[in-house]
Enzyme design. Structure first.
Site, short mmCIF file in Angstrom:
data_model
loop_
_atom_site.label_atom_id
_atom_site.label_comp_id
_atom_site.label_asym_id
_atom_site.label_seq_id
_atom_site.Cartn_x
_atom_site.Cartn_y
_atom_site.Cartn_z
N GLN A 178 1.66 75.01 -112.03
CA GLN A 178 1.45 75.28 -113.21
C GLN A 178 2.28 76.53 -113.46
O GLN A 178 2.93 76.59 -114.63
CB GLN A 178 -0.16 75.80 -113.54
N ASP A 181 -6.92 69.94 -105.54
CA ASP A 181 -8.06 69.58 -106.24
C ASP A 181 -8.97 68.70 -105.43
O ASP A 181 -10.05 68.50 -105.88
CB ASP A 181 -7.63 68.85 -107.65
C1 S3P Z 1 -1.80 71.06 -112.15
C2 S3P Z 1 -1.63 71.88 -110.85
C3 S3P Z 1 -2.68 72.59 -110.14
C4 S3P Z 1 -3.91 71.74 -110.10
C5 S3P Z 1 -4.39 71.32 -111.43
C6 S3P Z 1 -3.29 70.76 -112.20
C7 S3P Z 1 -0.84 70.58 -112.64
O1 S3P Z 1 -3.22 73.89 -110.15
O2 S3P Z 1 -4.99 72.35 -109.48
O3 S3P Z 1 -5.60 70.58 -111.57
O4 S3P Z 1 -0.95 69.62 -113.64
O5 S3P Z 1 0.37 71.40 -112.63
P1 S3P Z 1 -2.30 75.07 -109.82
O6 S3P Z 1 -0.90 75.28 -110.33
O7 S3P Z 1 -2.93 76.23 -110.14
O8 S3P Z 1 -2.19 74.85 -108.42
#
Ligand code: S3P
Length: 441
Positions: free
Chosen positions: A170, A320
């Site tokens: 993210q 996740d």
């Molecule tokens: C996601 C990245 C992950 C994941 C989330 C979706 C994404 O989060 O846990 O459900 O779509 O980029 P983080 O970037 O906080 O690890």
């Protein structure tokens, strides 16, 4: 709040497919919303989180419509074409919508107010706001860098060379998306490779983006202000949703399930390796690449699982999936130790604390570690009998629905509604396979 009650399975057999990948679905709306022309999306996840993204992109000027044949169309506004919404954007439970859109907004000269549900309002946003302030965006945030937030995008955005301080797709994506409407070259460096759906889709849409692997993670280089081409996307099934079926079929004796068309991006498949290390019987069939993402059918059968003392993969490849992996460990024979999971404390809930509490309440011996969990497996059914607090976390609710299949006494899940965010067909699909689940208003 509808409760979900478990009862023992009658069987666990059949051939199914799971809804579209949540990460790819978000990006399938966001990125085409910046192209010029119509993009078509087949297999979009129609969960609440993705619908929140669709609503936000509409509010910022894109046209996003579901077609009669079930596919979706997005007509973009072009890079730089987003406009200020005339309402507060409510992202509900969705961290991905919030953090990725903070990135997109950062390099547009627009002002956006955003909020979310109690879970989302408790999650840290500074991890994206900090680099985006260096791009030139301004934020008025609530205490602790949380939602509600007002973001004022930069008039003259600056390209960053940014090293992510934690393994987070993210954060990486937010900086890259800010780089889209920024003159010059944006660089993101990550020490641990995280899911790369943003990079793959941008490349497919004609952006000048390169990814260099150097043995110590990746360096991603994006040239700003591309003209993005519309695309046609087939969204693979979500391996993070398939994980619940994989674990249920692994722990239920005699289970035999085929899950078709599951996304197998190598940065997402850690759950398969972890379950296989515990003795799971999972075959990967018909592997191929569709629309730039790997997919395969997964054949899973019940097996006698044993505990593992360490993970065979980097936690970022299955972030996740830990709540449901803990449930597999609770049924396995022997002790399992999972560490390096500090990021799990800032997900939709504190997944280490919430899983530890739910497992302990249902008679499973656990020890909470700062960055993980020790689980002493029951070598078969767990005692069960308690109500679990899900704290607005879909994956906690579904994990205990799976564990309840192998519980002596029923497990009650206090609130089934968060399941709608990512896997709206979960209860019916599990029931069709033979799981014992009932919703109570
Ligand atoms: C996601 C990245 C992950 C994941 C989330 C979706 C994404 O989060 O846990 O459900 O779509 O980029 P983080 O970037 O906080 O690890």
């Amino acid at each position: 709040m509808p409760k979900l009650l478990t009862s023992p399975f009658t069987a666990f057999e059949g051939q199914i497919s799971v809804p579209g990948d949540k990460s790819i679905s978000h990006r399938s709306i966001m990125l085409p919303a910046l192209a010029v022309g119509e993009s078509r999306i087949v297999g979009l996840l129609e969960g609440e989180d993705v619908l929140a993204t669709a609503d936000a992109m509409r509010a910022m000027g894109a046209r996003v419509e579901k077609q009669a044949d079930g596919s979706w169309s997005v007509w973009g506004v072009g890079v730089g074409g987003l406009t200020s919404p005339d309402k507060v954007l409510d992202f509900g439970n969705s961290g991905t919508s919030t953090r990725l859109l903070m990135g997109l907004i950062a390099s547009h000269d627009i002002t956006v107010m955003m909020t979310g549900d109690a879970s989302l309002r408790s999650r840290p946003m500074s991890r994206v706001m900090n680099p985006l302030m260096s791009v030139g965006a301004q934020f008025v945030a609530s205490e602790g860098g949380r939602l509600p937030v007002t973001e004022i995008g930069a008039k003259m955005p600056l390209p960053l060379d940014y090293t992510t301080p934690m393994a987070s797709a993210q954060v990486k994506s937010a900086v890259l998306l800010a780089g889209l409407n920024t003159p010059g070259t944006t660089i993101v460096r990550e020490a641990v490779s995280t899911r790369d759906h943003t990079e793959r889709m941008l490349k497919a849409m004609g952006a000048d983006i390169t990814v260099e692997e150097n043995g110590q993670g990746r360096t991603i280089t994006l040239v700003g202000q591309p003209e993005l081409q519309p695309i046609s996307i087939i969204v693979p099934g979500d391996i993070s949703s398939a994980a619940f079926i994989l674990v249920a079929a692994s722990i239920i004796p005699g289970a035999d399930v085929m899950i078709s068309h599951v996304g197998m991006n190598p940065l997402r498949t850690g759950i398969i390796a972890a379950l296989q290390a515990m003795g799971a019987d999972i075959d990967i069939l018909n592997a191929k690449t569709v629309g730039g993402e790997e997919v395969a059918d997964l054949h899973v059968r019940g097996a006698a699982l044993k505990g593992i003392s360490s993970l065979p993969v980097d936690p970022s490849t299955m972030i996740d999936e830990f709540p449901v992996l803990f449930c597999a460990a609770a049924v396995a024979e022997g002790e399992s130790v999972f560490t390096g999971l500090e990021e799990m404390r800032v997900k939709e809930s504190d997944r280490i604390a919430v899983m530890a509490a739910g497992l302990a309440a249902n008679g499973v011996q656990v020890e909470e570690l700062e960055d993980g969990l020790k689980v002493t497996g029951c070598g078969g059914k767990v005692p069960g009998g308690a109500e679990v607090a899900t704290h607005l976390d879909h994956r906690i609710a579904m994990s205990f629905a799976v564990l309840g299949q192998m519980a002596v006494k029923p497990i009650t899940i206090d609130d089934a509604s968060p399941i709608q965010t990512s896997f709206p067909t979960f209860v019916s699909l599990m029931s069709d396979l033979g799981a014992g689940l009932s919703l109570q208003a």
